[in-house]
Design a protein around this motif. Structure first.
Motif, PDB file in Angstrom:
ATOM      1  N   ASP A 265      20.277  36.012 -29.608  1.00  0.00           N
ATOM      2  CA  ASP A 265      19.530  36.323 -28.047  1.00  0.00           C
ATOM      3  C   ASP A 265      21.095  36.469 -27.725  1.00  0.00           C
ATOM      4  O   ASP A 265      20.879  37.495 -26.910  1.00  0.00           O
TER       5      ASP A 265
ATOM      6  N   ASP B 215      12.741  36.325 -21.550  1.00  0.00           N
ATOM      7  CA  ASP B 215      13.783  36.932 -21.383  1.00  0.00           C
ATOM      8  C   ASP B 215      14.057  36.683 -20.271  1.00  0.00           C
ATOM      9  O   ASP B 215      15.322  36.578 -20.346  1.00  0.00           O
TER      10      ASP B 215
ATOM     11  N   THR C 111      23.856  38.896 -28.018  1.00  0.00           N
ATOM     12  CA  THR C 111      23.864  40.079 -27.344  1.00  0.00           C
ATOM     13  C   THR C 111      22.948  40.407 -25.679  1.00  0.00           C
ATOM     14  O   THR C 111      24.189  41.167 -25.695  1.00  0.00           O
ATOM     15  N   LEU C 112      22.612  39.248 -25.077  1.00  0.00           N
ATOM     16  CA  LEU C 112      22.938  39.004 -23.954  1.00  0.00           C
ATOM     17  C   LEU C 112      24.437  38.957 -23.059  1.00  0.00           C
ATOM     18  O   LEU C 112      24.842  39.435 -22.519  1.00  0.00           O
TER      19      LEU C 112
ATOM     20  N   HIS D 276      10.972  28.498 -25.706  1.00  0.00           N
ATOM     21  CA  HIS D 276       9.510  30.498 -25.449  1.00  0.00           C
ATOM     22  C   HIS D 276       8.420  29.705 -25.425  1.00  0.00           C
ATOM     23  O   HIS D 276       8.108  30.608 -24.258  1.00  0.00           O
TER      24      HIS D 276
ATOM     25  N   PHE E  42      18.226  28.124 -25.488  1.00  0.00           N
ATOM     26  CA  PHE E  42      18.365  29.272 -26.343  1.00  0.00           C
ATOM     27  C   PHE E  42      18.370  29.035 -28.384  1.00  0.00           C
ATOM     28  O   PHE E  42      19.015  29.740 -29.123  1.00  0.00           O
TER      29      PHE E  42
ATOM     30  N   SER F 161      22.799  31.639 -31.745  1.00  0.00           N
ATOM     31  CA  SER F 161      21.658  32.296 -31.290  1.00  0.00           C
ATOM     32  C   SER F 161      22.253  33.867 -31.066  1.00  0.00           C
ATOM     33  O   SER F 161      22.990  34.213 -30.132  1.00  0.00           O
TER      34      SER F 161
ATOM     35  N   ALA G  78      16.775  33.852 -20.263  1.00  0.00           N
ATOM     36  CA  ALA G  78      17.515  33.732 -20.545  1.00  0.00           C
ATOM     37  C   ALA G  78      18.637  35.057 -19.750  1.00  0.00           C
ATOM     38  O   ALA G  78      19.457  34.475 -19.866  1.00  0.00           O
ATOM     39  N   ARG G  79      18.610  35.365 -19.714  1.00  0.00           N
ATOM     40  CA  ARG G  79      19.040  37.078 -18.668  1.00  0.00           C
ATOM     41  C   ARG G  79      19.948  36.181 -17.696  1.00  0.00           C
ATOM     42  O   ARG G  79      21.601  36.271 -17.716  1.00  0.00           O
TER      43      ARG G  79
END
Length: 328
Positions: free
Chosen positions: A226, A190, A229-230, A183, A177, A224, A193-194
């Motif tokens: 991202d 994605d 959100t996760l 990336h 992250f 982060s 990351a999840r």
């Protein structure tokens, strides 16, 4: 002596918000049709209402509402099982719910701080004996605490990252992250990351008093968007396996099968032994073998023993590696 209800509050995890958000998020994923309940009129919330979960679990609406507000410490296993079944929790989610309940129960004494345990020498010998698969050991905070040479070479972008320098161990979540290069390294960033966040969520349920873990989660949440959100999705994963595509800077794309196994080292430590390997006869296998030979050459050239220096690049063999990878 007057024993008030919160006498033990400092000896248990105040995880009411985690309980509330987890149960509400699972409830929102289920429709009345999925559980055979009638639907009528306009629904203000996605998924099931609290009273519908209560009916499915065989408890009163008032009782379930109190449970979803985080009052879970004194709940019996039978009732937790009924709620888990009503919400259609999978094995990992059910385990997480029970971990939250265990942490919420008053403790007779202050929970001891978990101590990091060094990986025993025989485990490192085992890792070093594996030559055709990348193998590493990580703890519940996603710190990589031991590797074989191929695993270090495979994850060279992480070990060389600024997120690793000076910290002692590479951390998968921190690299994922906080390093933009992740990336490119993770082809399906994605999905990876999840999975990473779900693994950390499960660990937070197991070890609510782990200060280092709370610090890591706070750091990632701050830096982060991202991750934030996760993390708010409250998804949970305990065991991790599947196929992961990676883009390695020296040998190109690798589609690798991976599997993680529990590695008991002490009664409080949670370690996982993870193997990455390629399908026999595939291009990825050829490239993984090439990477293994580069790692072995780098180790021999530096005079290092097994497990050391495998992440270093070999300046004399890198052009050849790229040519062979392009031809593969």
């Amino acid at each position: 002596m007057d024993h008030r209800p919160d006498d033990h509050a400092d000896k248990r995890a105040d995880n009411r918000s985690e309980i509330r958000d987890f149960l509400a998020s699972r409830r929102a994923k289920i429709t009345p049709e999925q559980v055979g309940l009638p639907t009528s009129g306009r629904r203000r919330v996605p998924g099931l209402r609290r009273e519908e979960v209560a009916v499915l679990a065989g408890v009163s609406t008032e009782w379930y509402t109190r449970l979803e507000k985080g009052h879970i410490g004194g709940v019996s296993e039978d009732v937790l099982n009924a709620v888990a079944q009503a919400l259609r929790l999978d094995h990992d989610e059910r385990t997480y719910l029970f971990d939250l309940a265990r942490a919420a129960r008053p403790a007779r004494r202050t929970p001891s701080r978990r101590k990091d345990v060094a990986v025993p020498h025989p485990v490192q010998w085992l890792l070093d004996s594996v030559t055709l698969s990348a193998a590493f050991v990580r703890n519940g905070r996603m710190d990589v605490v031991a590797t074989n040479p191929l695993a270090r070479a495979l994850h060279a972008p992480m070990f060389d990252s600024d997120t690793t320098g000076g910290r002692g161990h590479a951390n998968i979540a921190r690299y994922h992250f906080l390093d933009p290069g992740a990336h490119h390294f993770f082809v399906d960033w994605d999905a990876a990351a999840r999975a990473t966040v779900a693994l950390l969520r499960a660990e937070a349920g197991r070890e609510p008093h782990d200060r280092a873990l709370r610090g890591l989660i706070g750091e990632l949440s701050t830096l982060s968007p991202d991750f934030r959100t996760l993390w708010a999705a409250h998804d949970v994963r305990i065991h991790h396996d599947g196929v992961k595509p990676l883009h390695h800077p020296e040998v190109g794309r690798l589609d690798l099968t991976y599997r993680s196994l529990d590695l008991p080292t002490s009664h409080r430590s949670v370690h996982e032994l993870t193997f990455y390997t390629a399908e026999p006869g595939s291009t990825s296998e050829d490239r993984l073998k090439l990477l293994a030979s580069l790692a072995a050459g780098a180790g021999a050239g530096s005079g290092a023993g097994p497990g050391a220096g495998a992440g270093a690049r070999s300046t004399t063999t890198e052009p050849t590696a790229r040519r062979e990878a392009r031809r593969a």
